[in-house]
Motif scaffolding. Structure first.
Motif, short mmCIF file in Angstrom:
data_model
loop_
_atom_site.label_atom_id
_atom_site.label_comp_id
_atom_site.label_asym_id
_atom_site.label_seq_id
_atom_site.Cartn_x
_atom_site.Cartn_y
_atom_site.Cartn_z
N LYS A 69 35.89 55.47 41.82
CA LYS A 69 35.79 54.79 43.00
C LYS A 69 34.47 53.88 42.96
O LYS A 69 34.40 52.74 43.31
N TYR A 70 33.30 54.59 42.82
CA TYR A 70 32.06 54.10 42.72
C TYR A 70 31.81 53.08 41.83
O TYR A 70 31.35 52.08 41.97
N THR A 106 34.59 51.00 40.54
CA THR A 106 35.31 49.92 41.27
C THR A 106 34.36 49.19 42.33
O THR A 106 34.33 47.84 42.38
N MET A 107 33.89 49.86 43.27
CA MET A 107 33.04 49.38 44.29
C MET A 107 31.81 48.33 43.59
O MET A 107 31.70 47.33 44.00
N ALA A 138 31.79 47.02 40.58
CA ALA A 138 32.19 45.93 39.90
C ALA A 138 32.88 44.88 40.86
O ALA A 138 32.38 43.68 40.80
N GLU A 139 33.33 45.31 42.16
CA GLU A 139 33.71 44.35 43.11
C GLU A 139 32.19 43.76 43.50
O GLU A 139 32.29 42.66 43.82
N LYS A 140 31.33 44.28 43.69
CA LYS A 140 30.06 43.67 44.51
C LYS A 140 29.27 42.94 43.28
O LYS A 140 28.71 41.86 43.63
N GLU A 195 30.89 41.13 41.19
CA GLU A 195 31.63 40.03 41.02
C GLU A 195 31.55 39.24 42.18
O GLU A 195 31.32 37.76 42.02
N LYS A 196 31.39 39.66 43.39
CA LYS A 196 31.15 39.00 44.41
C LYS A 196 29.70 38.23 44.73
O LYS A 196 29.67 36.99 45.06
N HIS A 197 28.74 38.97 43.79
CA HIS A 197 27.49 38.31 44.09
C HIS A 197 27.17 37.92 42.52
O HIS A 197 25.82 37.19 42.43
#
Length: 120
Positions: free
Chosen positions: A32-33, A35-36, A38-40, A42-44
């Motif tokens: 879960k961490y 994934t979080m 990786a998402e951040k 990619e976003k930034h």
């Protein structure tokens, strides 16, 4: 896995395993961490680097710690941005991309497979 401690005076290896550093203190599953993160990233538009700074060349008694000047050169290459334009090769098992050259660093230590002797 047998490893010696990083504390002064610890010479005898002990068997240890941790799926995630600090796993006794986290509330969610390590994936879960991841994934979080990786998402951040990619976003930034962030880049991430795994830098091996510890033991290299085989198990305790065969290898040695990576020399601090090499670690500093790798970190300097990250900070300067030169690693963004470096050539890479992909590892077979995990698919990591490993820089084939960093200025001031012996290229053999960049890929851990090169540092393990057949005696290990």
């Amino acid at each position: 896995m047998d490893v010696a401690g990083t504390e002064d005076g610890i010479k005898k290896p002990t068997t240890t395993f941790s799926a995630c550093f600090g796993d006794t203190f986290i509330m969610l599953h390590p994936i879960k961490y991841a994934t979080m993160l990786a998402e951040k990233m990619e976003k930034h538009g962030a880049t991430g680097w795994l830098v091996k700074t510890g033991w290299s060349g085989g198990r305790y008694g065969y290898g040695s710690r990576i020399k601090l000047p090499y670690t500093r050169k790798i970190i300097d290459a990250i900070h300067s941005g030169s690693l963004l334009n470096a050539e890479y090769k992909k590892t077979e098992i995990f698919g990591f991309e490993i820089s084939t050259e960093v200025e001031g660093v012996t290229s053999e230590i960049l890929d851990p497979i090169n540092t393990v002797s057949s005696l290990c």
